[in-house]
Design a protein around this motif. Structure first.
Motif, PDB file in Angstrom:
ATOM      1  N   MET A  42       4.498  -8.992   3.332  1.00  0.00           N
ATOM      2  CA  MET A  42       5.017  -8.282   2.737  1.00  0.00           C
ATOM      3  C   MET A  42       4.612  -9.066   1.492  1.00  0.00           C
ATOM      4  O   MET A  42       3.717  -7.847   0.660  1.00  0.00           O
ATOM      5  N   PHE A  43       4.272 -10.262   0.356  1.00  0.00           N
ATOM      6  CA  PHE A  43       3.679 -10.864  -0.960  1.00  0.00           C
ATOM      7  C   PHE A  43       2.164 -10.374  -0.463  1.00  0.00           C
ATOM      8  O   PHE A  43       1.735  -9.615  -1.002  1.00  0.00           O
ATOM      9  N   ASP A  44       1.530 -11.115   0.976  1.00  0.00           N
ATOM     10  CA  ASP A  44      -0.083  -9.653   0.987  1.00  0.00           C
ATOM     11  C   ASP A  44       0.105  -8.743   0.149  1.00  0.00           C
ATOM     12  O   ASP A  44      -0.720  -8.247  -0.400  1.00  0.00           O
ATOM     13  N   MET A  45       0.978  -7.934   1.213  1.00  0.00           N
ATOM     14  CA  MET A  45       0.610  -6.580   1.279  1.00  0.00           C
ATOM     15  C   MET A  45       0.227  -5.270   0.273  1.00  0.00           C
ATOM     16  O   MET A  45       0.397  -5.217  -0.492  1.00  0.00           O
ATOM     17  N   VAL A  51       1.329  -2.288  -4.085  1.00  0.00           N
ATOM     18  CA  VAL A  51       2.967  -1.591  -3.850  1.00  0.00           C
ATOM     19  C   VAL A  51       3.840  -2.582  -3.856  1.00  0.00           C
ATOM     20  O   VAL A  51       4.188  -3.764  -4.095  1.00  0.00           O
ATOM     21  N   ARG A  52       5.840  -1.843  -4.561  1.00  0.00           N
ATOM     22  CA  ARG A  52       6.922  -3.094  -4.784  1.00  0.00           C
ATOM     23  C   ARG A  52       7.114  -3.102  -3.179  1.00  0.00           C
ATOM     24  O   ARG A  52       7.976  -1.767  -3.187  1.00  0.00           O
ATOM     25  N   GLU A  71       3.034   2.005   5.607  1.00  0.00           N
ATOM     26  CA  GLU A  71       2.237   3.277   5.372  1.00  0.00           C
ATOM     27  C   GLU A  71       2.898   3.632   4.486  1.00  0.00           C
ATOM     28  O   GLU A  71       2.345   5.022   3.642  1.00  0.00           O
ATOM     29  N   LYS A  72       4.333   4.347   5.060  1.00  0.00           N
ATOM     30  CA  LYS A  72       5.492   5.073   4.011  1.00  0.00           C
ATOM     31  C   LYS A  72       5.576   4.706   2.243  1.00  0.00           C
ATOM     32  O   LYS A  72       5.511   5.417   1.727  1.00  0.00           O
ATOM     33  N   LEU A  73       4.831   3.311   1.875  1.00  0.00           N
ATOM     34  CA  LEU A  73       5.113   2.682   0.427  1.00  0.00           C
ATOM     35  C   LEU A  73       3.933   2.858   0.867  1.00  0.00           C
ATOM     36  O   LEU A  73       3.218   3.085  -1.087  1.00  0.00           O
ATOM     37  N   LYS A  74       2.061   2.987   0.611  1.00  0.00           N
ATOM     38  CA  LYS A  74       1.309   2.775  -0.184  1.00  0.00           C
ATOM     39  C   LYS A  74       0.554   3.569  -0.657  1.00  0.00           C
ATOM     40  O   LYS A  74       1.231   4.642  -0.041  1.00  0.00           O
ATOM     41  N   PRO A  75       0.111   3.781  -1.358  1.00  0.00           N
ATOM     42  CA  PRO A  75      -0.435   5.346  -1.663  1.00  0.00           C
ATOM     43  C   PRO A  75      -1.472   6.000  -1.629  1.00  0.00           C
ATOM     44  O   PRO A  75      -2.385   5.491  -0.478  1.00  0.00           O
ATOM     45  N   ALA A  76      -1.391   7.428  -1.548  1.00  0.00           N
ATOM     46  CA  ALA A  76      -2.310   7.608  -0.663  1.00  0.00           C
ATOM     47  C   ALA A  76      -4.119   7.992  -0.780  1.00  0.00           C
ATOM     48  O   ALA A  76      -3.613   7.785  -2.309  1.00  0.00           O
ATOM     49  N   THR A  77      -4.496   7.808  -0.591  1.00  0.00           N
ATOM     50  CA  THR A  77      -5.865   7.601  -0.709  1.00  0.00           C
ATOM     51  C   THR A  77      -7.215   9.255  -0.701  1.00  0.00           C
ATOM     52  O   THR A  77      -6.494   9.247   0.577  1.00  0.00           O
ATOM     53  N   ASN A  78      -7.897   9.602  -0.582  1.00  0.00           N
ATOM     54  CA  ASN A  78      -8.728  10.460  -0.079  1.00  0.00           C
ATOM     55  C   ASN A  78      -9.792   9.743   0.124  1.00  0.00           C
ATOM     56  O   ASN A  78     -11.031   9.992  -0.939  1.00  0.00           O
TER      57      ASN A  78
END
Length: 79
Positions: A42-45, A51-52, A71-78
């Motif tokens: 989790m720290f690695d991700m 994200v936190r 997937e829910k926490l990571k920012p969306a990418t374009n």
């Protein structure tokens, strides 16, 4: 590299005798991810995705549940 591939790579580098096949249905316990390894992951991700993780996060049981959290926490990418 998608999140499943990142998790597979993490597990293969940090777990003694990881299974050959790691799928979304694989139980974390069955692939050798104990509570300390899960925290390390989790720290690695958090670092990887910037994200936190919430403190009250329920413990995921499967690889798929863990990926859903990321997937829910990571920012969306374009892409």
């Amino acid at each position: 590299m998608d999140t499943l591939e990142l998790l597979r790579d993490f597990i293969k580098r940090r777990v003694a005798n990881p299974p050959e096949e790691i799928t979304l249905e694989s139980r974390l316990e069955d692939v050798g991810v104990d509570s300390l390894t899960l925290l390390d992951l989790m720290f690695d991700m958090e670092d990887k995705f910037g994200v936190r993780m919430p403190d009250d996060l329920p413990r995921p049981e499967t690889v798929g549940e863990l990926i859903a959290i990321f997937e829910k926490l990571k920012p969306a990418t374009n892409e």
